[in-house]
Design an enzyme around this catalytic site. Structure first.
Site, PDB file in Angstrom:
ATOM      1  CG  ASN A   7      -1.749   1.051   1.617  1.00  0.00           C
ATOM      2  OD1 ASN A   7      -1.851   2.051   0.528  1.00  0.00           O
ATOM      3  ND2 ASN A   7      -2.651   1.117   2.428  1.00  0.00           N
ATOM      4  NE  ARG A  90      -6.217   1.353   0.088  1.00  0.00           N
ATOM      5  CZ  ARG A  90      -6.371   2.275   0.906  1.00  0.00           C
ATOM      6  NH1 ARG A  90      -5.498   2.732   1.634  1.00  0.00           N
ATOM      7  NH2 ARG A  90      -7.552   3.001   0.904  1.00  0.00           N
ATOM      8  CG  HIS A 179     -12.862   4.292   2.958  1.00  0.00           C
ATOM      9  ND1 HIS A 179     -13.421   5.178   3.801  1.00  0.00           N
ATOM     10  CD2 HIS A 179     -11.519   4.393   3.156  1.00  0.00           C
ATOM     11  CE1 HIS A 179     -12.849   6.154   4.385  1.00  0.00           C
ATOM     12  NE2 HIS A 179     -11.099   5.597   3.904  1.00  0.00           N
ATOM     13  CG  LEU A 208     -17.668   5.345  11.388  1.00  0.00           C
ATOM     14  CD1 LEU A 208     -18.603   5.203  12.659  1.00  0.00           C
ATOM     15  CD2 LEU A 208     -17.998   6.486  10.402  1.00  0.00           C
ATOM     16  CG  ASN A 210      -7.273  10.659  10.135  1.00  0.00           C
ATOM     17  OD1 ASN A 210      -7.854  11.374  11.047  1.00  0.00           O
ATOM     18  ND2 ASN A 210      -5.991  10.741   9.632  1.00  0.00           N
ATOM     19  N   GLY A 211     -10.070   9.015   7.757  1.00  0.00           N
ATOM     20  CA  GLY A 211     -11.049   9.215   6.746  1.00  0.00           C
ATOM     21  C   GLY A 211     -12.193   8.254   6.814  1.00  0.00           C
ATOM     22  NE  ARG A 240      -9.389  13.225   3.643  1.00  0.00           N
ATOM     23  CZ  ARG A 240      -9.829  11.893   3.587  1.00  0.00           C
ATOM     24  NH1 ARG A 240     -10.941  11.141   3.358  1.00  0.00           N
ATOM     25  NH2 ARG A 240      -8.489  11.157   3.402  1.00  0.00           N
ATOM     26  CG  ASP A 282      -6.847  10.145  18.056  1.00  0.00           C
ATOM     27  OD1 ASP A 282      -7.852   9.966  18.536  1.00  0.00           O
ATOM     28  OD2 ASP A 282      -5.662   9.738  17.710  1.00  0.00           O
ATOM     29  NE  ARG A 284      -6.880   7.163  19.721  1.00  0.00           N
ATOM     30  CZ  ARG A 284      -6.017   6.579  18.833  1.00  0.00           C
ATOM     31  NH1 ARG A 284      -5.569   5.414  19.719  1.00  0.00           N
ATOM     32  NH2 ARG A 284      -5.512   6.821  17.979  1.00  0.00           N
ATOM     33  CD  GLU A 333     -12.087  -2.258  13.551  1.00  0.00           C
ATOM     34  OE1 GLU A 333     -11.042  -2.534  14.141  1.00  0.00           O
ATOM     35  OE2 GLU A 333     -11.962  -1.901  12.372  1.00  0.00           O
ATOM     36  CG  ASN A 334     -10.624   1.058  18.476  1.00  0.00           C
ATOM     37  OD1 ASN A 334     -10.491   0.063  19.341  1.00  0.00           O
ATOM     38  ND2 ASN A 334     -10.063   1.342  17.455  1.00  0.00           N
ATOM     39  CD  GLU A 385      -8.987  -0.523   4.166  1.00  0.00           C
ATOM     40  OE1 GLU A 385      -8.456  -0.285   5.172  1.00  0.00           O
ATOM     41  OE2 GLU A 385      -9.310   0.347   3.250  1.00  0.00           O
TER      42      GLU A 385
HETATM   43  P1  AMP Z   1      -8.197   4.480  11.107  1.00  0.00           P
HETATM   44  O1  AMP Z   1      -8.118   5.532  10.075  1.00  0.00           O
HETATM   45  O2  AMP Z   1      -8.983   3.423  10.750  1.00  0.00           O
HETATM   46  O3  AMP Z   1      -6.466   4.110  11.419  1.00  0.00           O
HETATM   47  O4  AMP Z   1      -8.668   5.279  12.334  1.00  0.00           O
HETATM   48  C1  AMP Z   1      -7.694   6.245  13.199  1.00  0.00           C
HETATM   49  C2  AMP Z   1      -8.576   7.178  13.825  1.00  0.00           C
HETATM   50  O5  AMP Z   1      -9.664   6.274  14.669  1.00  0.00           O
HETATM   51  C3  AMP Z   1      -7.840   7.785  14.874  1.00  0.00           C
HETATM   52  O6  AMP Z   1      -7.530   9.077  14.398  1.00  0.00           O
HETATM   53  C4  AMP Z   1      -8.848   8.208  15.867  1.00  0.00           C
HETATM   54  O7  AMP Z   1      -9.710   9.198  15.840  1.00  0.00           O
HETATM   55  C5  AMP Z   1      -9.987   6.986  16.135  1.00  0.00           C
HETATM   56  N1  AMP Z   1      -9.684   6.035  17.214  1.00  0.00           N
HETATM   57  C6  AMP Z   1     -10.649   6.144  18.086  1.00  0.00           C
HETATM   58  N2  AMP Z   1     -10.057   5.299  19.199  1.00  0.00           N
HETATM   59  C7  AMP Z   1      -9.007   4.510  18.637  1.00  0.00           C
HETATM   60  C8  AMP Z   1      -8.117   3.615  19.210  1.00  0.00           C
HETATM   61  N3  AMP Z   1      -8.379   2.902  20.317  1.00  0.00           N
HETATM   62  N4  AMP Z   1      -7.081   3.092  18.481  1.00  0.00           N
HETATM   63  C9  AMP Z   1      -7.101   3.773  17.202  1.00  0.00           C
HETATM   64  N5  AMP Z   1      -7.868   4.560  16.455  1.00  0.00           N
HETATM   65  C10 AMP Z   1      -8.783   5.228  17.592  1.00  0.00           C
END
Ligand code: AMP
Length: 400
Positions: A7, A90, A179, A208, A210-211, A240, A282, A284, A333-334, A385
């Protein structure tokens, strides 16, 4: 069969090497700062990880280093490159012509080069990754898996923008969706988890991260999705804006004298949760600030949850029903509180979650958070993916 999945981003190269028979990952890693320095993190399964600073002038140098690490006497996982049977790439954008995952040929590369104008950020690194691989592993079959191809059967009235039709005909301006590999993977995993044929299910998948994007999957086919001409369209994301009134763009450009590039940067890199909360991209961090009473942080989370809710309602209407709802990717997921906010007051549609299960979910596996008796099944499904790319690569190269 051993499959290397690559990727390539503008300054990065992520990789995973799969053993398809054993359904295991032999090694994975990340090259960063390609072109401006160089760093590699290599994680071989069952062996010590490697982190190194090393000059990586281009994607070719990065791949060369990855192949050396994969075959290294101490940190390697295969004896030689010959053990790698195929490579899956990818590729974010397959344009209108590359409607399915495909074996890479000279004409595939020529087509990808021809659509760089509509894919200026992701196209060049993906092509660089493919070319580097062809140069270093010329006899290994290569496959491209496109984020857009899951959307290749979306109907015209859902992908043509209501602007002068010439912009579609001449400039290929239309909704493409992104996606797709993730939405395809989690919808198939959900059907498996429910023990039902996907052909019988109407699913909304919420990727859901970062994108972020949301897709309506009817009978296993994507019929609509929130991302469009670029991954900018749709719901509020990390940095975004998602969909906004287009006149806001021209108004701000005229008022502040922003160039097209400056405006694009504002919408792409300074908006979303970061722009509204002023705290972080983020969730979190934004969540922690909201819990501490920060109004703008709370507002940004409400905007996100409401955007997701609106898409679920719209897609249930488009599909004439809803059997299942899936949450995936970093936030999906989180982040239990976002799932809860999205699902509240959705009983009329059949969506009710078990708050206790939602808060005490098991990470990393498909997890059912449906309230007993609810009409719609709501699940957390971890996306993968890379594995989906490996499966397509295996399908298209087996027997070679
Ligand atoms: P991704 O683009 O799928 O890697 O998602 C990353 C985004 O998920 C981060 O910028 C956070 O906003 C959100 N996030 C929330 N909780 C968690 C977690 N426990 N681990 C990783 N990402 C998280």
């Amino acid at each position: 069969m051993k499959i290397l999945v690559l990727n390539a981003g503008s300054s990065s190269l992520k990789y995973q090497l799969f053993d398809m028979e054993k359904e295991t990952i032999l090694a994975k890693g990340l090259c960063e700062r390609i072109g401006t320095g160089g760093a590699v993190t290599h994680k071989p399964t069952g062996k010590d990880p490697v982190s190194e600073e090393i000059a990586l002038p281009d994607h070719g140098a990065a791949l060369e280093r990855v192949l050396a690490l994969l075959t290294d006497a101490t940190h390697g996982v295969v004896a030689s490159i010959e053990e790698i049977d195929a490579v899956g790439h990818r590729v974010a954008h397959g344009g209108e012509e590359l409607k399915e995952s495909a074996r890479i040929t000279a004409s595939t590369i020529a087509y990808l080069e021809s659509i760089i104008p509509i894919n200026p950020l992701h196209g060049p690194p993906a092509i660089a990754g493919i070319k580097a691989c062809l140069a270093l592993m010329p006899s290994v079959p290569q496959v491209a898996v496109f984020d857009t191809s899951f959307y290749s059967e979306i109907e015209d009235f859902r992908y043509v923008y209501p602007i002068p039709y010439e912009f579609y005909e001449q400039d290929r301006v239309r909704r493409y969706g992104f996606h797709g590999t993730s939405h395809r993977f989690v919808s198939a995993e959900l059907a498996k988890a429910l023990g039902k044929p996907i052909e019988e299910l109407k699913i909304v998948t919420c990727h859901l991260g970062n994108g972020s994007s949301i897709t309506a999957v009817d009978g296993g086919k994507a019929i609509d999705t929130s991302m469009g001409f670029t991954p900018q369209e749709g719901i509020c994301m990390g940095t975004r804006s998602g969909t906004i009134d287009p006149t806001v763009v021209t108004y701000l450009m005229k008022k502040h004298g922003y160039s097209a590039q400056e405006m694009e940067d504002i919408l792409n890199k300074k908006s979303g949760f970061l722009g509204v909360s002023g705290i972080s991209n983020d969730t979190r961090d934004v969540d922690a600030a909201a819990k501490a009473g920060n109004y703008r942080a709370e507002l940004s989370l409400k905007i996100l949850a409401n955007g997701i809710k609106k898409h679920i309602g719209a897609y249930a209407a488009e599909m004439n029903g809803l059997d299942a709802l899936v949450f995936t990717a970093g936030i999906g997921e989180n982040q239990a509180n976002i799932r809860e906010k999205v699902c509240e007051n959705m009983k009329f549609l059949g969506i009710e979650i078990d708050v206790d299960k939602n808060n005490n979910f098991t990470r990393g596996v498909p997890f059912d958070i449906t309230k007993e008796g609810a009409r719609v099944a709501t699940w957390i499904i971890p996306t993968n993916e890379e594995y989906m790319i490996a499966i397509d690569t295996q399908r298209l190269t087996q027997g070679n």
